[in-house]
Scaffold this motif. Structure first.
Motif, mmCIF file in Angstrom:
data_model
loop_
_atom_site.group_PDB
_atom_site.id
_atom_site.type_symbol
_atom_site.label_atom_id
_atom_site.label_comp_id
_atom_site.label_asym_id
_atom_site.label_seq_id
_atom_site.Cartn_x
_atom_site.Cartn_y
_atom_site.Cartn_z
ATOM 1 N N TRP A 456 0.944 -1.148 0.128
ATOM 2 C CA TRP A 456 -0.131 -0.061 -0.031
ATOM 3 C C TRP A 456 0.785 1.380 0.022
ATOM 4 C CZ3 TRP A 456 -4.041 -1.601 -2.106
ATOM 5 C CH2 TRP A 456 -4.619 -2.650 -1.671
ATOM 6 N N ARG A 463 -0.757 -0.490 -7.179
ATOM 7 C CA ARG A 463 -1.826 -0.594 -6.072
ATOM 8 C C ARG A 463 -3.018 -0.549 -6.646
ATOM 9 N NH1 ARG A 463 -1.105 4.578 -2.642
ATOM 10 N NH2 ARG A 463 0.513 5.273 -4.230
ATOM 11 N N VAL A 467 -5.993 -3.339 -6.154
ATOM 12 C CA VAL A 467 -7.589 -3.214 -5.629
ATOM 13 C C VAL A 467 -8.499 -3.761 -6.496
ATOM 14 C CG1 VAL A 467 -9.302 -1.384 -5.442
ATOM 15 C CG2 VAL A 467 -7.017 -0.919 -4.449
ATOM 16 N N TYR A 470 -8.162 -7.673 -5.984
ATOM 17 C CA TYR A 470 -8.832 -8.158 -4.849
ATOM 18 C C TYR A 470 -10.416 -8.010 -4.857
ATOM 19 C CZ TYR A 470 -4.411 -8.320 -1.728
ATOM 20 O OH TYR A 470 -3.225 -8.675 -1.410
ATOM 21 N N PHE A 471 -10.856 -7.038 -5.386
ATOM 22 C CA PHE A 471 -12.207 -6.569 -5.460
ATOM 23 C C PHE A 471 -12.885 -7.725 -6.238
ATOM 24 C CE2 PHE A 471 -15.887 -4.083 -7.847
ATOM 25 C CZ PHE A 471 -16.745 -4.487 -6.774
ATOM 26 N N ARG A 491 -5.848 -10.035 1.562
ATOM 27 C CA ARG A 491 -6.945 -9.025 0.996
ATOM 28 C C ARG A 491 -7.558 -8.164 1.943
ATOM 29 N NH1 ARG A 491 -11.557 -12.636 -1.137
ATOM 30 N NH2 ARG A 491 -12.882 -11.789 0.930
ATOM 31 N N LEU A 497 -11.095 -1.687 0.845
ATOM 32 C CA LEU A 497 -10.730 -1.539 -0.473
ATOM 33 C C LEU A 497 -11.221 -0.543 -1.069
ATOM 34 C CD1 LEU A 497 -11.092 -5.157 -2.051
ATOM 35 C CD2 LEU A 497 -9.230 -3.900 -2.093
ATOM 36 N N ARG A 500 -9.119 2.486 -0.392
ATOM 37 C CA ARG A 500 -8.179 2.356 -1.110
ATOM 38 C C ARG A 500 -8.263 2.895 -2.619
ATOM 39 N NH1 ARG A 500 -3.626 1.824 2.332
ATOM 40 N NH2 ARG A 500 -3.885 -0.004 3.441
ATOM 41 N N ALA A 501 -9.407 2.415 -3.020
ATOM 42 C CA ALA A 501 -9.765 3.112 -4.481
ATOM 43 C C ALA A 501 -9.957 4.495 -4.595
ATOM 44 C CB ALA A 501 -10.841 2.349 -4.898
ATOM 45 N N ALA A 517 -14.275 2.798 -7.009
ATOM 46 C CA ALA A 517 -14.542 2.722 -5.386
ATOM 47 C C ALA A 517 -15.950 2.971 -5.284
ATOM 48 C CB ALA A 517 -14.003 4.137 -5.256
#
Length: 529
Positions: A456, A463, A467, A470-471, A491, A497, A500-501, A517
């Protein structure tokens, strides 16, 4: 010295070939670092032709985490090609339909079917700033970072990024001969289907050049060529009239539409032009041939003899994702999905005209992990794009088609051995020149010491890919979010998440990341943590 090297190389090839034959005997396998995104990964766009070995199969994608799937078998010397478990081979894929359809499904208050989630299509939906090659072909970027969290152990995410050079001037590209195969069945009468297609085609007709050509085929219960191949210069009104006259009618004989579309494309074939069939449909086939393989077999001659590629554009809240995806993958093309007028206009007025030409045919990637530094690995996605490792340099085996200005990203979850240092992985891409069919290769390497300490705080592009990956992994897991078994290492929760997005969207001022996001936030409200 050079002769001794050649002898050693021949020995390595022979021993690797014997290993591959032994391992494969009982198996049947199917087959971007920019200036603001650079890290410590090695990037190359110079020729680096490696190998000549005949590698064996990579780990199956459904093996459980925690096993040493990459345990070395046989000679562990670095002088030899990696043993079968340390290779991963797949056809390149620039599809993005899975992400677009999942986002629409979530926006309508529903949860996506896990079987429609293809992680590579999530990852490849977002811009990557990989360094571009100076000429035709690919650049190769390999980087990675260690994951965080209590379950991370020695896990890292490794990113393999491939990029082609964009056309600096659209006048560089050859003329296009595009056959649009348009679904006018009754289901296309729903708002956001045929009306969206008509608006986008009208915009695109004005965007294409005078020396481009367009044909239009429609299908419902039967297929019909409503406009033969027509040069746009002086004839745009004919295209607009044909598009404006489209009305939804009966059932969906998609097979007849594709077959007639290819016949029309062959009839209007232009030498020196890029000939492509563009299928616009909700892919809810219910009449005639409804099996992708049967449909493809009926157009096999046109595909192979004339090199006509298929581009699938999906629309509609009910969408035949599996059929469209298989048609495009096996039809030497790719798919996308649009659900809004803005997205359709962008696709047809900007993206399609820019990427009509082909840079590479039958492109494949192979990643060789070093058994002295890697304990196990998992390719995230590309489940139906896997290629037998020994077929990497067999140019008769189908790969993926990639146009100018494209990027392709593959993510791996990699568990390194304790205290690992030295070489970690080499990624090689192989492709055929679209005109001469001459094969080319480029490679890039990654050292274990080059892994970033924290995912991160790694480069933005890595990154973004993390994201998105992981999504997709979370959506594949469905309502089992609290069950960490089978989840990718490190994750975060969906709420984390989404944060992060949003952070990345602000940093990059990227509306696509704001959309990501938003979609993750909707999913977070629908799934238990």
């Amino acid at each position: 010295m050079l002769e001794r090297y050649r002898v050693r190389l021949r020995v390595r090839r022979l021993r690797a070939g014997l290993l591959a034959l032994t391992a494969a005997g009982g198996l049947l396998l199917t087959g971007c670092s920019g200036s603001d995104d650079g890290g410590h990964g090695y990037s190359s766009d110079s020729s680096n032709k490696r190998g000549g070995y005949a590698p064996g199969p990579a780990p199956a994608p459904d093996e459980q985490w925690g096993e040493d799937t990459g345990e070395q078998r046989g000679d562990t010397s670095r002088e030899f090609a990696p043993s079968p478990d340390y290779l991963s081979t797949f056809a390149l894929d620039v599809d993005t339909a899975s992400y677009g359809y999942a986002r629409r499904t979530l926006a309508e208050g529903n949860t996506p079917d896990p079987s429609t989630i293809r992680p590579e299509e999530f990852v490849n939906s977002f811009r990557q700033d990989y360094r571009r090659p100076d000429g035709d072909g690919f650049s190769v970027t390999v980087d990675g970072a260690r994951t965080a969290g209590p379950d991370s152990g020695d896990w890292s995410l490794v990113r393999v990024g491939l990029a082609t050079r964009p056309q600096e001037d659209e006048s560089e590209r050859p003329p296009a001969a595009l056959t649009f195969v348009i679904d006018i069945s009754g289901s296309m009468g729903e708002p956001g289907r045929l009306d969206l297609v008509q608006d986008a085609l009208d915009v695109m007709t004005e965007r294409l050049r005078d020396n481009d050509s367009v044909a239009i085929v429609t299908f419902s219960d039967e297929a019909e060529t409503v406009l033969p191949m027509t040069r746009l210069g002086g004839h745009r009104d004919r295209v607009h009239d044909a598009v404006g006259a489209l009305e939804p009618t009966d059932s969906t004989n998609l097979g007849a539409g594709v077959e007639t579309g290819y016949a029309t494309a062959v009839e209007g074939l232009r030498g020196g032009a890029t000939n492509r069939v563009v299928l616009l449909s909700d892919a809810l086939a219910n009449t005639g041939d409804t099996d992708a393989d049967t449909i493809l077999e009926r157009i096999a001659g046109a595909r192979r003899e004339h090199g006509i590629t298929l581009f699938g554009v999906g629309v509609g809240s009910d969408y035949g994702d599996a059929l469209m995806e298989r048609l495009a993958d096996k039809g030497d093309g790719h798919t996308t999905y649009v659900s809004t007028e803005d997205a359709a206009r962008t696709l047809f007025s900007e993206e399609l005209p820019r990427t009509i030409d082909l840079t590479a045919r039958d492109a494949k990637a192979q990643v060789a992990f070093d058994p002295e530094t890697v304990a196990e690995f998992r390719l995230i996605g590309y489940d139906n794009r896997q290629v037998a490792d020994e077929d990497f340099r067999d140019d008769r085996v189908d790969g993926g088609e990639v146009g100018p200005g494209h990027t392709v990203t593959a993510l791996y979850a990699v568990r390194t051995r304790p205290g690992a240092s030295g070489h970690l992985a080499t990624a090689t891409v192989r492709w055929l020149d679209p005109d001469t069919r001459t094969p080319h290769e480029e490679s890039g390497d990654l050292e274990a010491r080059a892994l970033h300490d924290d995912l991160w705080t790694s480069p933005e592009g890595l990154r973004v890919a993390a994201v998105a990956g992981y999504f997709a992994d979370a959506l594949r897991q469905g309502d089992r979010q609290s069950d960490s078994r089978g989840a990718l290492p490190g994750r975060p929760s969906l709420r984390q998440l989404a944060d992060r997005a949003e952070e990345l969207a602000r940093l990059r001022e990227d509306k696509d990341l704001h959309g990501l996001a938003e979609a993750i936030g909707v999913a977070a409200r629908g799934y238990p943590d």
